[in-house]
Design an enzyme around this catalytic site. Sequence first.
Site, PDB file in Angstrom:
ATOM      1  N   HIS A  48       4.784 -34.115  26.561  1.00  0.00           N
ATOM      2  CA  HIS A  48       4.767 -33.576  25.202  1.00  0.00           C
ATOM      3  C   HIS A  48       6.174 -33.092  24.867  1.00  0.00           C
ATOM      4  O   HIS A  48       6.827 -32.418  25.665  1.00  0.00           O
ATOM      5  CB  HIS A  48       3.750 -32.430  25.123  1.00  0.00           C
ATOM      6  CG  HIS A  48       3.840 -31.649  23.852  1.00  0.00           C
ATOM      7  ND1 HIS A  48       3.963 -32.259  22.617  1.00  0.00           N
ATOM      8  CD2 HIS A  48       3.854 -30.306  23.613  1.00  0.00           C
ATOM      9  CE1 HIS A  48       4.041 -31.328  21.678  1.00  0.00           C
ATOM     10  NE2 HIS A  48       3.978 -30.136  22.263  1.00  0.00           N
ATOM     11  N   CYS A  88      -1.394 -29.394  20.739  1.00  0.00           N
ATOM     12  CA  CYS A  88      -0.472 -30.500  21.057  1.00  0.00           C
ATOM     13  C   CYS A  88      -1.049 -31.431  22.119  1.00  0.00           C
ATOM     14  O   CYS A  88      -0.504 -32.506  22.345  1.00  0.00           O
ATOM     15  CB  CYS A  88       0.859 -29.952  21.535  1.00  0.00           C
ATOM     16  SG  CYS A  88       1.641 -28.907  20.326  1.00  0.00           S
ATOM     17  N   ASN A 140       9.158 -30.900  17.722  1.00  0.00           N
ATOM     18  CA  ASN A 140       7.791 -30.890  18.248  1.00  0.00           C
ATOM     19  C   ASN A 140       6.830 -31.320  17.128  1.00  0.00           C
ATOM     20  O   ASN A 140       6.651 -30.588  16.157  1.00  0.00           O
ATOM     21  CB  ASN A 140       7.469 -29.476  18.740  1.00  0.00           C
ATOM     22  CG  ASN A 140       6.039 -29.332  19.246  1.00  0.00           C
ATOM     23  OD1 ASN A 140       5.231 -30.240  19.105  1.00  0.00           O
ATOM     24  ND2 ASN A 140       5.735 -28.173  19.824  1.00  0.00           N
TER      25      ASN A 140
HETATM   26  N1  ACO Z   1      18.083 -18.900  16.044  1.00  0.00           N
HETATM   27  C1  ACO Z   1      18.787 -17.890  16.591  1.00  0.00           C
HETATM   28  N2  ACO Z   1      18.214 -16.928  17.328  1.00  0.00           N
HETATM   29  C2  ACO Z   1      16.887 -16.987  17.511  1.00  0.00           C
HETATM   30  C3  ACO Z   1      16.100 -18.019  16.968  1.00  0.00           C
HETATM   31  C4  ACO Z   1      16.742 -18.997  16.205  1.00  0.00           C
HETATM   32  N3  ACO Z   1      16.096 -20.035  15.651  1.00  0.00           N
HETATM   33  N4  ACO Z   1      14.813 -17.820  17.337  1.00  0.00           N
HETATM   34  C5  ACO Z   1      14.784 -16.706  18.082  1.00  0.00           C
HETATM   35  N5  ACO Z   1      16.038 -16.197  18.198  1.00  0.00           N
HETATM   36  C6  ACO Z   1      16.468 -15.011  18.906  1.00  0.00           C
HETATM   37  C7  ACO Z   1      15.374 -13.996  19.109  1.00  0.00           C
HETATM   38  O1  ACO Z   1      15.249 -13.155  17.983  1.00  0.00           O
HETATM   39  C8  ACO Z   1      15.862 -13.266  20.334  1.00  0.00           C
HETATM   40  O2  ACO Z   1      16.807 -12.329  19.925  1.00  0.00           O
HETATM   41  P1  ACO Z   1      16.858 -10.866  20.641  1.00  0.00           P
HETATM   42  O3  ACO Z   1      17.160 -11.141  22.096  1.00  0.00           O
HETATM   43  O4  ACO Z   1      17.969 -10.191  19.902  1.00  0.00           O
HETATM   44  O5  ACO Z   1      15.523 -10.279  20.414  1.00  0.00           O
HETATM   45  C9  ACO Z   1      16.600 -14.335  21.141  1.00  0.00           C
HETATM   46  O6  ACO Z   1      16.864 -15.390  20.217  1.00  0.00           O
HETATM   47  C10 ACO Z   1      15.789 -14.876  22.295  1.00  0.00           C
HETATM   48  O7  ACO Z   1      14.460 -15.159  21.850  1.00  0.00           O
HETATM   49  P2  ACO Z   1      13.384 -15.784  22.817  1.00  0.00           P
HETATM   50  O8  ACO Z   1      12.094 -15.926  22.076  1.00  0.00           O
HETATM   51  O9  ACO Z   1      13.378 -15.053  24.109  1.00  0.00           O
HETATM   52  O10 ACO Z   1      14.035 -17.229  23.082  1.00  0.00           O
HETATM   53  P3  ACO Z   1      13.610 -18.292  24.119  1.00  0.00           P
HETATM   54  O11 ACO Z   1      14.746 -18.634  24.987  1.00  0.00           O
HETATM   55  O12 ACO Z   1      12.292 -17.960  24.771  1.00  0.00           O
HETATM   56  O13 ACO Z   1      13.357 -19.567  23.184  1.00  0.00           O
HETATM   57  C11 ACO Z   1      11.559 -20.780  22.170  1.00  0.00           C
HETATM   58  C12 ACO Z   1      12.377 -19.490  22.162  1.00  0.00           C
HETATM   59  C13 ACO Z   1      12.490 -21.930  21.906  1.00  0.00           C
HETATM   60  C14 ACO Z   1      10.504 -20.682  21.063  1.00  0.00           C
HETATM   61  C15 ACO Z   1      10.889 -20.953  23.549  1.00  0.00           C
HETATM   62  O14 ACO Z   1      10.232 -19.764  23.911  1.00  0.00           O
HETATM   63  C16 ACO Z   1       9.892 -22.078  23.565  1.00  0.00           C
HETATM   64  O15 ACO Z   1      10.244 -23.225  23.412  1.00  0.00           O
HETATM   65  N6  ACO Z   1       8.613 -21.748  23.821  1.00  0.00           N
HETATM   66  C17 ACO Z   1       7.566 -22.764  23.879  1.00  0.00           C
HETATM   67  C18 ACO Z   1       7.151 -23.098  22.498  1.00  0.00           C
HETATM   68  C19 ACO Z   1       6.299 -24.324  22.441  1.00  0.00           C
HETATM   69  O16 ACO Z   1       6.462 -25.241  23.199  1.00  0.00           O
HETATM   70  N7  ACO Z   1       5.394 -24.293  21.481  1.00  0.00           N
HETATM   71  C20 ACO Z   1       4.623 -25.450  21.182  1.00  0.00           C
HETATM   72  C21 ACO Z   1       3.306 -25.404  21.772  1.00  0.00           C
HETATM   73  S1  ACO Z   1       2.456 -26.783  21.326  1.00  0.00           S
HETATM   74  C22 ACO Z   1       1.346 -26.587  20.016  1.00  0.00           C
HETATM   75  O17 ACO Z   1       0.160 -26.596  20.261  1.00  0.00           O
HETATM   76  C23 ACO Z   1       1.890 -26.480  18.587  1.00  0.00           C
END
Ligand code: ACO
Length: 372
Positions: free
Chosen positions: A255, A115, A285
């Site tokens: 970003h 990204c 994203n």
């Molecule tokens: N809907 C409902 N529940 C979900 C979903 C969803 N879409 N996705 C995950 N969950 C659940 C999980 O299973 C988990 O359940 P559990 O507690 O029973 O195990 C719970 O929600 C919490 O999951 P986490 O992964 O801890 O959620 P978090 O608050 O960390 O949010 C997210 C996840 C949004 C992916 C966050 O970690 C994030 O934004 N990370 C950065 C990602 C990013 O920016 N990536 C791009 C990089 S750039 C590139 O080069 C492409």
Amino acid sequence: MTTRHAHIVGWGKAVPERVLTNDDLSQMVDTSDEWIRTRTGIGERRIAGDDETTLTLSLRAARQALERAGLNPAHLDLIIVATVTPEHNFPATACLVQDGLGATNAAAFDLSAGCTGFVYGLSVAADLIAGGNYDTALVIGAETLSRITDWNDRATCVLFGDGAGAVVLQGSEAKGGVLATILGADGSGGDLLKLPAGGSREPASHRTVAEGRHYLQMRGREVFRFAVRKMPAATRQVLERAGEDLESLDLLIPHQANQRIIQSATRGLKIPPEKVFSNLERYGNTSSASIPIALCEAVEQGRVQRDDLVVCVGFGAGLTWGAAAIRWSVPLPPERPPRRVQFWQEMRYRYAALRSLVRRLLRRLLSLGVRE
Ligand code: ACO
């Protein structure tokens, strides 16, 4: 030798028409609009149609940027496409853009920095222009992430969207434009965000397809922690390198990955929300397309004015991070060569464009002949 400065003189964007809302996604996987909005800030994203690819989106964004710059494709001497979803492994998407535009005088290559790709591309192009060997560069960030998304994985499929953004950079003796950039990488975090198969490590096979190894994989929590650490640090560093400070900043274009990441990073820097641009709610994203699309919309909405200080900051797969400090300088003070030189330059560009058109027509005719 006089110092050259790289100025952004054109900007463009292209997003697919098809909208995929959070409610649509909740019909596909076990998720909800409420979960996606509160955890990410995303409301909907654009998904490429069957006839849309990274190349077609790149070309649309590039043509708009060139038109705004008032330049002909033959004026370009450099094209960089930042992408993690290229048209093919090779040839480079940038070469296909070069051909599609008829930019016959341009060198072209792709760049992969997740990204952060667009910021990497901007930095490379600005430095090449400042070095004096190149004068007019097109930098594109373009992705069709929907093609590498596992639509059964709720942890990733809610995050990404497709699109492209482009800028045209031109060298000038006038101060301003890209003031400073910083780039960084930490390859030890490569496993946190990757596309496992399709390269030399795991060539495509029945097994890799059956196991879904051609889909993007991410350890979201770790990437989140990395992002909230790196974005503020990179913003401070680039401002320092530009000889500016946070108080002089007019607009931060981060970003667009997650609203919570943006809020946490800007809270630490004490940047008020009105100085932070976000369009994440509408596009999700879009990886290396996110910053140029946001920059383009910020300019279109009048959020960037002449002489404003803008910082673009990103993080992504690699792991990588980067930032660029820009003094917005459009319109540039006129710096035109004498009329006689202008005339011959124009003739040269027109001749090159005509030659490219003829070459493409011949290639098309020959391929039709071969098929028959
Ligand atoms: N809907 C409902 N529940 C979900 C979903 C969803 N879409 N996705 C995950 N969950 C659940 C999980 O299973 C988990 O359940 P559990 O507690 O029973 O195990 C719970 O929600 C919490 O999951 P986490 O992964 O801890 O959620 P978090 O608050 O960390 O949010 C997210 C996840 C949004 C992916 C966050 O970690 C994030 O934004 N990370 C950065 C990602 C990013 O920016 N990536 C791009 C990089 S750039 C590139 O080069 C492409």
